[in-house]
Motif scaffolding. Sequence first.
Motif, PDB file in Angstrom:
ATOM      1  N   TYR A  98       0.811  -1.225   0.000  1.00 33.76           N
ATOM      2  CA  TYR A  98       0.000   0.000   0.000  1.00 33.76           C
ATOM      3  C   TYR A  98       0.844   1.275   0.000  1.00 33.76           C
ATOM      4  CZ  TYR A  98      -4.791  -1.779   0.827  1.00 33.76           C
ATOM      5  OH  TYR A  98      -6.026  -2.344   0.706  1.00 33.76           O
ATOM      6  N   ASN A  99       2.162   1.110   0.188  1.00 36.70           N
ATOM      7  CA  ASN A  99       3.027   2.290   0.344  1.00 36.70           C
ATOM      8  C   ASN A  99       2.545   3.167   1.507  1.00 36.70           C
ATOM      9  OD1 ASN A  99       5.169   3.949  -0.165  1.00 36.70           O
ATOM     10  ND2 ASN A  99       4.165   5.077  -1.837  1.00 36.70           N
ATOM     11  N   ALA A 100       2.302   2.530   2.623  1.00 36.54           N
ATOM     12  CA  ALA A 100       1.770   3.226   3.796  1.00 36.54           C
ATOM     13  C   ALA A 100       2.848   4.046   4.491  1.00 36.54           C
ATOM     14  CB  ALA A 100       1.205   2.185   4.763  1.00 36.54           C
ATOM     15  N   GLU A 101       2.404   4.848   5.443  1.00 34.93           N
ATOM     16  CA  GLU A 101       3.331   5.598   6.299  1.00 34.93           C
ATOM     17  C   GLU A 101       3.004   5.270   7.748  1.00 34.93           C
ATOM     18  OE1 GLU A 101       3.713   9.785   3.822  1.00 34.93           O
ATOM     19  OE2 GLU A 101       2.365   9.614   5.536  1.00 34.93           O
ATOM     20  N   VAL A 102       4.026   5.323   8.548  1.00 34.00           N
ATOM     21  CA  VAL A 102       3.854   5.026   9.962  1.00 34.00           C
ATOM     22  C   VAL A 102       4.157   6.289  10.758  1.00 34.00           C
ATOM     23  CG1 VAL A 102       4.958   3.781  11.852  1.00 34.00           C
ATOM     24  CG2 VAL A 102       4.339   2.560   9.758  1.00 34.00           C
ATOM     25  N   THR A 103       3.339   6.586  11.744  1.00 36.12           N
ATOM     26  CA  THR A 103       3.632   7.716  12.620  1.00 36.12           C
ATOM     27  C   THR A 103       4.227   7.191  13.910  1.00 36.12           C
ATOM     28  OG1 THR A 103       1.782   8.924  11.702  1.00 36.12           O
ATOM     29  CG2 THR A 103       2.665   9.732  13.799  1.00 36.12           C
ATOM     30  N   ALA A 104       5.403   7.697  14.237  1.00 37.31           N
ATOM     31  CA  ALA A 104       6.045   7.328  15.496  1.00 37.31           C
ATOM     32  C   ALA A 104       6.133   8.579  16.354  1.00 37.31           C
ATOM     33  CB  ALA A 104       7.429   6.767  15.233  1.00 37.31           C
ATOM     34  N   VAL A 105       5.776   8.434  17.622  1.00 37.86           N
ATOM     35  CA  VAL A 105       5.835   9.578  18.524  1.00 37.86           C
ATOM     36  C   VAL A 105       6.873   9.299  19.608  1.00 37.86           C
ATOM     37  CG1 VAL A 105       4.523  11.065  20.077  1.00 37.86           C
ATOM     38  CG2 VAL A 105       3.389  10.044  18.104  1.00 37.86           C
ATOM     39  N   GLY A 106       7.752  10.286  19.790  1.00 37.41           N
ATOM     40  CA  GLY A 106       8.783  10.156  20.811  1.00 37.41           C
ATOM     41  C   GLY A 106       8.855  11.421  21.639  1.00 37.41           C
ATOM     42  N   PRO A 107       9.876  11.527  22.489  1.00 38.30           N
ATOM     43  CA  PRO A 107      10.008  12.715  23.353  1.00 38.30           C
ATOM     44  C   PRO A 107      10.052  14.012  22.544  1.00 38.30           C
ATOM     45  CG  PRO A 107      11.619  11.031  23.941  1.00 38.30           C
ATOM     46  CD  PRO A 107      10.961  10.574  22.691  1.00 38.30           C
ATOM     47  N   ASN A 108      10.529  13.938  21.299  1.00 36.32           N
ATOM     48  CA  ASN A 108      10.614  15.149  20.485  1.00 36.32           C
ATOM     49  C   ASN A 108       9.425  15.313  19.555  1.00 36.32           C
ATOM     50  OD1 ASN A 108      13.162  15.624  21.679  1.00 36.32           O
ATOM     51  ND2 ASN A 108      14.075  14.181  20.197  1.00 36.32           N
ATOM     52  N   GLY A 109       8.366  14.602  19.826  1.00 38.08           N
ATOM     53  CA  GLY A 109       7.172  14.747  19.009  1.00 38.08           C
ATOM     54  C   GLY A 109       7.026  13.644  17.979  1.00 38.08           C
ATOM     55  N   ALA A 110       6.124  13.919  17.038  1.00 38.63           N
ATOM     56  CA  ALA A 110       5.781  12.888  16.062  1.00 38.63           C
ATOM     57  C   ALA A 110       6.641  13.007  14.814  1.00 38.63           C
ATOM     58  CB  ALA A 110       4.312  13.006  15.686  1.00 38.63           C
ATOM     59  N   ARG A 111       6.928  11.854  14.198  1.00 39.91           N
ATOM     60  CA  ARG A 111       7.555  11.872  12.879  1.00 39.91           C
ATOM     61  C   ARG A 111       6.932  10.777  12.022  1.00 39.91           C
ATOM     62  NH1 ARG A 111      12.725   8.340  12.263  1.00 39.91           N
ATOM     63  NH2 ARG A 111      12.604   6.956  14.065  1.00 39.91           N
ATOM     64  N   THR A 112       7.065  10.985  10.730  1.00 39.42           N
ATOM     65  CA  THR A 112       6.486  10.037   9.793  1.00 39.42           C
ATOM     66  C   THR A 112       7.598   9.194   9.204  1.00 39.42           C
ATOM     67  OG1 THR A 112       4.694  11.548   9.263  1.00 39.42           O
ATOM     68  CG2 THR A 112       5.190   9.849   7.640  1.00 39.42           C
ATOM     69  N   ILE A 113       7.374   7.916   9.163  1.00 40.51           N
ATOM     70  CA  ILE A 113       8.361   7.013   8.562  1.00 40.51           C
ATOM     71  C   ILE A 113       7.680   6.303   7.391  1.00 40.51           C
ATOM     72  CG2 ILE A 113       9.954   5.082   8.955  1.00 40.51           C
ATOM     73  CD1 ILE A 113       9.690   5.655  11.993  1.00 40.51           C
ATOM     74  N   ALA A 114       8.296   6.424   6.213  1.00 39.08           N
ATOM     75  CA  ALA A 114       7.755   5.702   5.056  1.00 39.08           C
ATOM     76  C   ALA A 114       7.922   4.213   5.313  1.00 39.08           C
ATOM     77  CB  ALA A 114       8.506   6.101   3.797  1.00 39.08           C
ATOM     78  N   ILE A 115       6.937   3.437   4.904  1.00 41.51           N
ATOM     79  CA  ILE A 115       6.988   2.003   5.194  1.00 41.51           C
ATOM     80  C   ILE A 115       8.214   1.350   4.553  1.00 41.51           C
ATOM     81  CG2 ILE A 115       5.571   1.161   3.254  1.00 41.51           C
ATOM     82  CD1 ILE A 115       5.185   0.012   6.914  1.00 41.51           C
ATOM     83  N   ASP A 116       8.638   1.902   3.412  1.00 40.65           N
ATOM     84  CA  ASP A 116       9.840   1.348   2.756  1.00 40.65           C
ATOM     85  C   ASP A 116      11.082   1.483   3.632  1.00 40.65           C
ATOM     86  OD1 ASP A 116       8.570   0.432   0.509  1.00 40.65           O
ATOM     87  OD2 ASP A 116       9.017   2.213  -0.709  1.00 40.65           O
ATOM     88  N   ASP A 117      11.052   2.429   4.548  1.00 39.52           N
ATOM     89  CA  ASP A 117      12.213   2.636   5.425  1.00 39.52           C
ATOM     90  C   ASP A 117      12.023   1.997   6.806  1.00 39.52           C
ATOM     91  OD1 ASP A 117      13.259   4.224   3.409  1.00 39.52           O
ATOM     92  OD2 ASP A 117      12.279   6.035   4.198  1.00 39.52           O
ATOM     93  N   PHE A 118      10.871   1.389   7.018  1.00 37.79           N
ATOM     94  CA  PHE A 118      10.510   1.002   8.393  1.00 37.79           C
ATOM     95  C   PHE A 118      11.153  -0.311   8.839  1.00 37.79           C
ATOM     96  CE2 PHE A 118       7.693  -0.742  11.706  1.00 37.79           C
ATOM     97  CZ  PHE A 118       7.666   0.337  12.576  1.00 37.79           C
ATOM     98  N   PHE A 119      11.197  -1.295   7.954  1.00 38.53           N
ATOM     99  CA  PHE A 119      11.718  -2.616   8.361  1.00 38.53           C
ATOM    100  C   PHE A 119      13.207  -2.666   8.047  1.00 38.53           C
ATOM    101  CE2 PHE A 119       7.252  -3.123   7.088  1.00 38.53           C
ATOM    102  CZ  PHE A 119       6.722  -3.457   8.325  1.00 38.53           C
ATOM    103  N   VAL A 120      14.033  -2.527   9.063  1.00 39.95           N
ATOM    104  CA  VAL A 120      15.461  -2.377   8.805  1.00 39.95           C
ATOM    105  C   VAL A 120      16.234  -3.691   8.909  1.00 39.95           C
ATOM    106  CG1 VAL A 120      15.512   0.073   9.336  1.00 39.95           C
ATOM    107  CG2 VAL A 120      15.897  -1.579  11.165  1.00 39.95           C
ATOM    108  N   ASP A 121      15.755  -4.607   9.721  1.00 38.33           N
ATOM    109  CA  ASP A 121      16.474  -5.877   9.866  1.00 38.33           C
ATOM    110  C   ASP A 121      15.512  -6.901  10.447  1.00 38.33           C
ATOM    111  OD1 ASP A 121      18.546  -7.712   9.820  1.00 38.33           O
ATOM    112  OD2 ASP A 121      19.996  -6.345  10.721  1.00 38.33           O
TER     113      ASP A 121
END
Lengths: 818, 287, 163
Positions: free
Chosen positions: B132-155
């Motif tokens: 689907y070419n989805a995007e994932v939202t990750a929220v951390g101490p510095n706020g939210a960021r968007t990670i493209a699904i193509d970059d999400f699974f690293v290992d």
Amino acid sequence: MTYHDPGKPKQIDDRNEYHSEKPEGVSSQVETTEEIRVTTPPEISGMGHRMKRKEDPRFLQGKGNYIDDIKLPGMLYMDIVRSPYAHAKILNIDASAALELDGVLAVITGKDLEAHNLHWMPTFQSDTQMVLPTDKVIYYAQEVCAVIATSRYIAADAVELVQVEYEPLEPVIDPFEALEDRVIVREDKEVKTNRTWHWETGDKDATDKVFREAAHVVKQYMYLPRIHVASIETCGMVANYNSSTGKMQLYMTSQAPHAVRTVFALVSGLPEQKIQVISPDIGGGFGGKVPVYPGYVVCAVASLLIGKPVKWIEDRSENLQADSFARDYHINAELAADADGKIVGLRVDTLADNGCTDGQASSSKFPAGLYSICTGAYDLKAAHVSVDSVYTTKPTGGVAYRCSFRVTEAVHMIERMTDILAHDLGIDPAEYRLKNFIRPDQFPYRSPTGWEYDSGNYEAALKKAMDMIGYDDLRGEQAEKRERGELMGIGISSFVEVVGAGPSKDFDILGIKMFDSAEIRIHPTGKALARFGTKSQGQGHETTYAQIIAEELGLPAADIEIEEGDTDTAPYGLGTYASRSTPTAGAAAVMAARKIKAKAKKIAAHLLEVNEDDLEWDVNKWQVKGSPEQAKTIQDIAFAAYTNHPDDVEAGLEATDYYNPPNLTFPFGSYIAVVDIDKGTGVVKVRRFVAIDDCGNIINPLVVEGQIHGGLTQGLAPALYEEIVYDENGTCLTGTLADYLLPTAVESPKWETGHTITPSPHHPIGAKGVGESPTVGAPPAIANAVVDAMWHLGVRHIDIPITPEKVWKALREAGVQD
Amino acid sequence: MITGQFTYFAPTTIEEAIQLLDEHGFEAKILAGGQSLIPAMRFRLSQPGVIIDINGIDGLSGIREEDGNLVIGALTRESMLEGSHLVQSRYPLLADAATVIADPVVRNMATVGGNIAHADPANDHPAVMLAYNAEVTAVGPNGARTIAIDDFFVDFFENAMEDNEILTEIRIPTPASNSGGAYIKLERKVGDYAISAVAVQLTMNGDTCIAARIALTNVNPVPMRAENAERALVGMTVTDDVIETVGEEAGAECDPSPDLRGSIDYKRDITRVLTKRAINLAIERAH
Amino acid sequence: MSKHTVTMTVNGTKYTREIESRLLLVHFIREDLELTGTHIGCDTTNCGACTVLMDGFTVKSCTVFAMTANGKSIETIEGVAQNGALHPLQEGFWEKHGLQCGYCTPGMIMSAKHLLSNNPNPTEDEIRWGLSGNLCRCTGYNKIVEAVQYAAEKMSAEQEQDA
């Protein structure tokens, strides 16, 4: 036991003239019908009624009482440290960290047991098995030591803290390699060999002659893999030793509580009257709850040593990796036919991987169980069967999977071989079976391997199955589909079961003769309590035994309470497995009821002031011949037995019977499976499955249907899904239900069932037993269907479980693509 | 089978959860549906010292369409996908997957976010979201960021999030018109992980495939897109021969491990077969 | 060891207990509340013997921490019969011989209950898929399917009558 002594490796079947003397009253032939016999009205619900089960209300409301539901004051919990190696020396066990944990009371090792001479125990096959090891482990997940703690959770933590130092040894995984004796599994034995025993039966010379003269011979190697019963409830125990009374109560998941009590007495030295084995409700057994596992013994010892109740409940992984397993037979079979295509001879060599001990729950006379039933439904001139057993570094093999002592292996082999031969000769497998069946007029039939089949009508069952499924139309459909390149197969299995052990002269467990028992007490108000030496694990004994007694005495089945499983109250019996409850304890119920009926007649004659000879029985009463209004019901008589019995008759209305069957019973049936195969993935779908069973007279059709449906799913399971797999290190790879694949309602097809009725001539109510027939009969029907779908591509055989990959491989090798 | 001991927190806000994560670092595990984590803890394969149970945080669950995206809250239970009219009517690839993840009871607890964040190549959503070419939202101490699904699974079992980040949302772009998708999974029985499964999302213009993403389940150490297969499909007039080539590319470019589910050859070949079937079904749905 | 207070409503009764954080919901139900109708059959969410309803949805209670059920409403097999009358599903399992050893039955009934609440008139296929998270080793499933069909018909008839 001579066959454990490798110095004398040969054990020849010694059943000379097996049952040549027919017991009195045994007729030679019986008719086959389809109508279920019903002689009592619904309010009595004797045999033949579709009575709802009496045991169900408690289960439906969550009020069953299973082993893990038992909670005793001050109860402790046991958990087990298990070996990560299949074969290793134990160099050291350091339990200090575990013992420091708050709530841990003890860590029990093999050395502790050795001090009481309890580190080894006998198996039901008179071999020996480690309870806890003192020097080496010989299977993966073997019990190494046990932790006793105040809670289940602390015990689990403590297990993690026990440090065991191992020196890995080479495992023995392949039974053919085991034969070479390069690595010895059982170094405790005097003779250093992995060979356990050799057994053979049949006439070798006559068989060889038949093969020399045969016009057609087919040969096939097949492997029936190791499988596990995987009842949804695992095994467990609550041991409760009372040091002030010396009484040891053992609540345990046992299908054979009396035999277990005796074994415990012999092993522990505790007086047998001080041991009470109680089997509560059991969440499925299928043979897996017949043996005594190390966990039980350690749990009992823990209670004995600590003086408090101790509970042990297996995890699923422990259950799937370490208790006991079935099958694991490597079979080389040859089947011969004459020039007319008539089957004439069978020759079979078998290698049995029984794991680290011979723990099979079968008779000492038959180390390969009833495997020699393998001539099946066919009238052969000669047969010869041999089996060699070896030790490997695996847990106990060959115990059970809803199967009467190796009959599944026998049936799979003969039904596969018959199909291969039929296909080779270009004859339709149904037609071929009909041509070769033992004819109804040949019963009682003496098989070339020494069995006397009590009754049968194999043709009737197969023809009924063919009608029901529309066999000829299916063959037409198959031909059309084959034209289009689609793969559809039709498979038949016409099996013969052999169940109901005793006869006592041939069958025993550790020397205890195989009979079974019933005790019936009629209370003054006409209600009854009946107790049995068997133990239901879902078979519905509380209902079916009551129906048998209702049939005999006319007491409503609803008024008869059935009890099993408490060795302090139940009469001694050998337990429930191998489809033996109806043939043995069911018969005992009839015989006990008939003793009561005879006494009731005396009381009725007294009450009616007539001569006993003037009375006749009618459903539920003794009545005066020719004057039926003059009668006393069983309830009237029961009251009189305590209030107004004749002077020369003892008070009370009770009887006990220990029934020794004159022969085994031989249920049979014909199954037909239709499968569709996905050429792209190799997935096999069972589209239809018709099962016609003949278990003789039917006690409760509803219960019989349930037994057959369940057994069919447990036949489907090893045919397509289940296999216990070890890697090259002997590590079990199928230790969870995520990898040991039990079928769900989706994989299990809608079973279509039917029956014929050919009563057993020697069983007092003509019944035969049914629980295992479908597990025995179903796998070859499915395997035959798969091969039938691909025979034209050159595929002759695929071992079960027929996984998609095996089918895919066969298809690709045959050049079929998607 | 009892888990080890741990300290348990049940934060009620995402900020609180992130603060706890930040504090406890790698020692902590987020508990969402728990259907993978709890069995792993019971076998003591995973022994986190701290569990941060996010089930009590409002607003992490739900399915909605927003700004050209299907937005799925991380805590959305798998069974909610099955019950969602939106998913069933407009996102057939996702709808297909939703019925074959684990079993119906597990799907009532298991979450979409957990299935993705676990980065297990055997899980079904990674391939679906890759397709689907989805995007994932990750929220951390510095706020939210968007990670493209193509970059999400690293290992292997490793995602692109920091230890102190929480996955809160998955965004699937609403497919263009004439798009179709399908997920075809081969499993040994209900509830099993895939022997292989193929997710396809494509857009057609007449008989020509103008866009396609193909992703594979459980035939690679890391959830993967079958990029050679995609290249063999995009821009092509789709014929049986083209589909055969696409299937062959997918079978060739994956890197399965032999196990109880099958050999390498088997997994490659059924990946080929399933890819073809998924493409055919996706095209049928696109029209 | 972290201890916590947990409160949940089980079969309509509110319970508050001090528990260890790692306590599994199934052990809370079986050991702390002594409701032993919910069973344990595996460690990997495969068998479904431990199935209960949590806020109306089936969950496998061996794979839920009791703490996660804090504040929630749980229904177990013991809560299915109302005022001593068997639920149509219990009746169906009895009438149709949908159980043998009885061990999977409570979980199976809870799953069937959830299925019928979502889909009051399921097809045979829908029943089989709906119950595919629960293993039965005894029945071969035919009669479980019939039991659910019996209950669906009876519940539909009752609903029509009420209307």
